[in-house]
Design a protein around this motif. Structure first.
Motif, PDB file in Angstrom:
ATOM      1  N   MET A   1      26.366  -9.021 -21.041  1.00 55.32           N
ATOM      2  CA  MET A   1      26.388  -7.894 -19.961  1.00 55.32           C
ATOM      3  C   MET A   1      27.813  -7.459 -20.348  1.00 55.32           C
ATOM      4  O   MET A   1      28.865  -7.952 -20.464  1.00 55.32           O
ATOM      5  CB  MET A   1      26.235  -8.088 -18.485  1.00 55.32           C
ATOM      6  N   LYS A   2      27.942  -5.991 -20.565  1.00 56.12           N
ATOM      7  CA  LYS A   2      29.118  -5.316 -20.802  1.00 56.12           C
ATOM      8  C   LYS A   2      29.688  -4.500 -19.316  1.00 56.12           C
ATOM      9  O   LYS A   2      29.247  -3.631 -19.138  1.00 56.12           O
ATOM     10  CB  LYS A   2      28.890  -4.214 -21.767  1.00 56.12           C
ATOM     11  N   TYR A   3      30.518  -5.197 -18.822  1.00 55.58           N
ATOM     12  CA  TYR A   3      31.016  -4.522 -17.853  1.00 55.58           C
ATOM     13  C   TYR A   3      32.492  -5.514 -17.248  1.00 55.58           C
ATOM     14  O   TYR A   3      32.440  -6.671 -17.564  1.00 55.58           O
ATOM     15  CB  TYR A   3      30.427  -4.118 -16.564  1.00 55.58           C
ATOM     16  N   MET A   4      33.422  -4.665 -16.753  1.00 57.96           N
ATOM     17  CA  MET A   4      34.619  -5.368 -16.359  1.00 57.96           C
ATOM     18  C   MET A   4      34.544  -6.336 -15.050  1.00 57.96           C
ATOM     19  O   MET A   4      34.105  -5.630 -13.944  1.00 57.96           O
ATOM     20  CB  MET A   4      35.788  -4.456 -16.229  1.00 57.96           C
ATOM     21  N   THR A   5      34.556  -7.520 -14.973  1.00 57.14           N
ATOM     22  CA  THR A   5      34.398  -8.390 -13.848  1.00 57.14           C
ATOM     23  C   THR A   5      35.457  -7.997 -12.954  1.00 57.14           C
ATOM     24  O   THR A   5      36.403  -7.599 -13.167  1.00 57.14           O
ATOM     25  CB  THR A   5      34.251  -9.668 -13.814  1.00 57.14           C
ATOM     26  N   ASN A   6      35.357  -8.228 -11.527  1.00 57.58           N
ATOM     27  CA  ASN A   6      36.329  -7.887 -10.634  1.00 57.58           C
ATOM     28  C   ASN A   6      37.673  -8.800 -11.000  1.00 57.58           C
ATOM     29  O   ASN A   6      38.615  -8.258 -10.962  1.00 57.58           O
ATOM     30  CB  ASN A   6      35.620  -8.441  -9.202  1.00 57.58           C
ATOM     31  N   VAL A   7      37.266  -9.943 -11.419  1.00 56.34           N
ATOM     32  CA  VAL A   7      38.460 -10.795 -11.791  1.00 56.34           C
ATOM     33  C   VAL A   7      39.359 -10.141 -12.697  1.00 56.34           C
ATOM     34  O   VAL A   7      40.516 -10.048 -12.592  1.00 56.34           O
ATOM     35  CB  VAL A   7      38.064 -12.048 -12.285  1.00 56.34           C
ATOM     36  N   GLU A   8      38.819  -9.753 -13.871  1.00 60.05           N
ATOM     37  CA  GLU A   8      39.340  -9.144 -14.876  1.00 60.05           C
ATOM     38  C   GLU A   8      40.090  -7.423 -14.347  1.00 60.05           C
ATOM     39  O   GLU A   8      41.143  -7.274 -14.821  1.00 60.05           O
ATOM     40  CB  GLU A   8      38.372  -8.527 -16.004  1.00 60.05           C
ATOM     41  N   ARG A   9      39.500  -6.873 -13.527  1.00 60.56           N
ATOM     42  CA  ARG A   9      40.160  -5.751 -13.096  1.00 60.56           C
ATOM     43  C   ARG A   9      41.302  -5.797 -12.092  1.00 60.56           C
ATOM     44  O   ARG A   9      42.296  -5.425 -12.170  1.00 60.56           O
ATOM     45  CB  ARG A   9      39.012  -5.008 -12.068  1.00 60.56           C
ATOM     46  N   PHE A  10      41.217  -6.889 -11.259  1.00 65.17           N
ATOM     47  CA  PHE A  10      42.293  -7.331 -10.671  1.00 65.17           C
ATOM     48  C   PHE A  10      43.571  -7.756 -11.450  1.00 65.17           C
ATOM     49  O   PHE A  10      44.594  -7.422 -11.358  1.00 65.17           O
ATOM     50  CB  PHE A  10      42.122  -8.555  -9.489  1.00 65.17           C
ATOM     51  N   ALA A  11      43.269  -8.674 -12.566  1.00 61.38           N
ATOM     52  CA  ALA A  11      44.192  -9.312 -13.621  1.00 61.38           C
ATOM     53  C   ALA A  11      44.818  -7.996 -14.001  1.00 61.38           C
ATOM     54  O   ALA A  11      46.101  -7.991 -14.378  1.00 61.38           O
ATOM     55  CB  ALA A  11      43.567 -10.065 -14.508  1.00 61.38           C
ATOM     56  N   GLU A  12      44.083  -6.992 -14.471  1.00 63.34           N
ATOM     57  CA  GLU A  12      44.500  -5.789 -15.345  1.00 63.34           C
ATOM     58  C   GLU A  12      45.626  -5.127 -14.350  1.00 63.34           C
ATOM     59  O   GLU A  12      46.712  -4.669 -14.911  1.00 63.34           O
ATOM     60  CB  GLU A  12      43.536  -4.951 -15.709  1.00 63.34           C
ATOM     61  N   ALA A  13      45.292  -4.819 -13.308  1.00 63.91           N
ATOM     62  CA  ALA A  13      46.083  -4.290 -12.005  1.00 63.91           C
ATOM     63  C   ALA A  13      47.278  -4.944 -12.167  1.00 63.91           C
ATOM     64  O   ALA A  13      48.731  -4.561 -11.979  1.00 63.91           O
ATOM     65  CB  ALA A  13      45.598  -4.041 -10.832  1.00 63.91           C
ATOM     66  N   ARG A  14      47.435  -6.160 -11.813  1.00 67.54           N
ATOM     67  CA  ARG A  14      48.602  -7.095 -11.767  1.00 67.54           C
ATOM     68  C   ARG A  14      49.125  -6.976 -13.035  1.00 67.54           C
ATOM     69  O   ARG A  14      50.624  -7.019 -12.898  1.00 67.54           O
ATOM     70  CB  ARG A  14      48.378  -8.583 -11.488  1.00 67.54           C
ATOM     71  N   GLY A  15      48.973  -6.956 -14.129  1.00 68.25           N
ATOM     72  CA  GLY A  15      49.316  -7.075 -15.609  1.00 68.25           C
ATOM     73  C   GLY A  15      50.215  -5.670 -15.425  1.00 68.25           C
ATOM     74  O   GLY A  15      51.499  -5.715 -15.992  1.00 68.25           O
TER      75      GLY A  15
END
Lengths: 85, 321
Positions: A1-15
């Motif tokens: 499945m291709k979508y950004m998990t919430n974990v990834e979304r959060f990590a990206e914002a922190r990064g």
């Protein structure tokens, strides 16, 4: 499945914020060094405690500061506590 | 969030869930059809065939549709059209659309099609099962099979007991609908439904796939999402089944890395533009656009150039080609 998990979304914002802060600190140090040559390590340490918004506001201050001491004097207090993830 | 986005968000997890758990879906939702299908023969998703119909017809796209070829126990080939109506508002033209789809497919491919409608809306009384048209003694009557997800609310305990993976999809959907205005409650259900995946003993891959559906439809505001992630990671630790957590550790590293690069480039560009504006007031759009194409280290090395440049043109000359 291709979508950004919430974990990834959060990590990206922190990064994103971390990246912004890193560059802002680098630029500030560079600006100070250009004007005052030696800039002590502690200044960088102080800058690292500030938020992105605070760092942005310091760029003009660094360009117009009459001395390093004057710049350090006007540094804001550490950023308010943020949610640690 | 506007309704439009809402349905778009539900759309693709539904499609994926249908593809992944098609036999389970049929057994749970349309057992009367499922018993007639020979499951020992492979089914086939006819996406291209369906796309052609949808494009030709220029019918809206606010739903998840699947066209599937199956084999009946009697040995005949049968095409099933599953239409999942996700949007919240009932639509008067819906039965007509069911008819049009059925007709277009059978006309185009010379294949009889059995149409199944899955209604995800929250309106108890909207239960279309046929399209009727009559004028001057000429008449069309088209009946289709219909399932109202809302009806599963009465069978919640059975859903919880069920080993059918599609039961999880339905539970997540119902709770997403029910807790739209109560995020705290939504977090509790997100955790409760996720937990059931482990308790029911699904294999790792099913847990991950079903979790994706849950995670997608049960979106939480950031603070509650963080709490949820923490609870789930503690739960997985305790169970010694670090499925979601370990997959997401990669996702986390990937996200951080991506964010870091974007953040750096963003700030470096911003600072450069700011420095140029301080000295030369206006920064032309083309210059701005060129800065956007540079990488972080190129941007950083331009800071000194910007500070000592005599003119915008001099600065622009020093840009990497």
């Amino acid at each position: 499945m291709k979508y950004m998990t919430n974990v990834e979304r959060f990590a990206e914002a922190r990064g994103f914020e971390k990246g912004q802060a890193e560059v802002a600190i680098k630029v500030l140090m560079r600006l100070l060094q250009r004007q005052f040559n030696e800039v002590p390590e502690e200044v960088q340490t102080r800058l690292q405690t500030l938020s992105v918004g605070q760092l942005e506001g310091l760029i003009d201050m660094a360009l117009s500061a009459e001395s390093l001491a004057a710049f350090v004097d006007r540094l804001p207090q550490a950023k308010p506590i943020e949610l640690e993830a | 969030m506007p309704d439009r986005h809402q349905s778009a968000e539900y759309d693709s997890p539904w499609k994926t869930a249908l593809e992944q758990y098609f036999p389970s879906f049929m057994q749970l939702c349309f057992p009367q059809v499922a018993v007639a299908i020979d499951w020992s023969k492979p089914h086939e998703f006819l996406d291209k065939e369906l796309q052609k119909i949808v494009r030709d017809g220029a019918i809206g796209k606010r739903f998840a549709d699947k066209l599937i070829k199956v084999w009946l126990l009697g040995g005949e080939e049968l095409w099933l059209l599953i239409h999942v109506e996700i949007q919240e508002k009932k639509e008067a033209v819906f039965p007509q659309r069911m008819y049009q789809y059925n007709y277009r497919i059978s006309d185009c491919y010379k294949q009889p099609v059995v149409s199944l409608a899955v209604l995800c809306d929250g309106n108890q009384s909207w239960r279309p099962t046929s399209f009727n048209w009559e004028t001057l003694g000429c008449q069309i009557r088209f009946d289709f099979l219909m399932l109202k997800l809302l009806d599963y609310k009465q069978q919640w305990a059975e859903l919880e007991q069920s080993q059918n993976p599609f039961a999880v999809v339905i539970m997540a959907h119902l709770k997403a609908q029910e807790t739209r205005r109560n995020q705290q409650q939504r977090k509790i259900w997100k955790f409760s439904i996720t937990r059931q995946l482990y308790e029911k003993g699904y294999p790792r891959q099913d847990i991950l796939d079903l979790f994706h559906f849950i995670d997608w439809v049960l979106k939480l505001p950031d603070d509650l999402e963080l709490e949820f992630q923490k609870e789930l990671s503690e739960y997985e630790q305790e169970k010694e089944m670090k499925y979601v957590t370990s997959v997401e550790r990669f996702a986390e590293a990937r996200g951080l890395e991506k964010g870091l690069e974007k953040g750096k480039a963003e700030m470096a560009t911003q600072v450069l533009v700011h420095l140029l504006q301080r000295q030369f007031q206006e920064v032309p759009e083309e210059l701005n656009a060129r800065l956007q194409t540079l990488n972080v280290s190129q941007l950083e090395s331009l800071i000194d150039v910007a500070l000592s440049a005599e003119s915008l043109a001099a600065f622009a000359d020093r840009l990497p080609k």
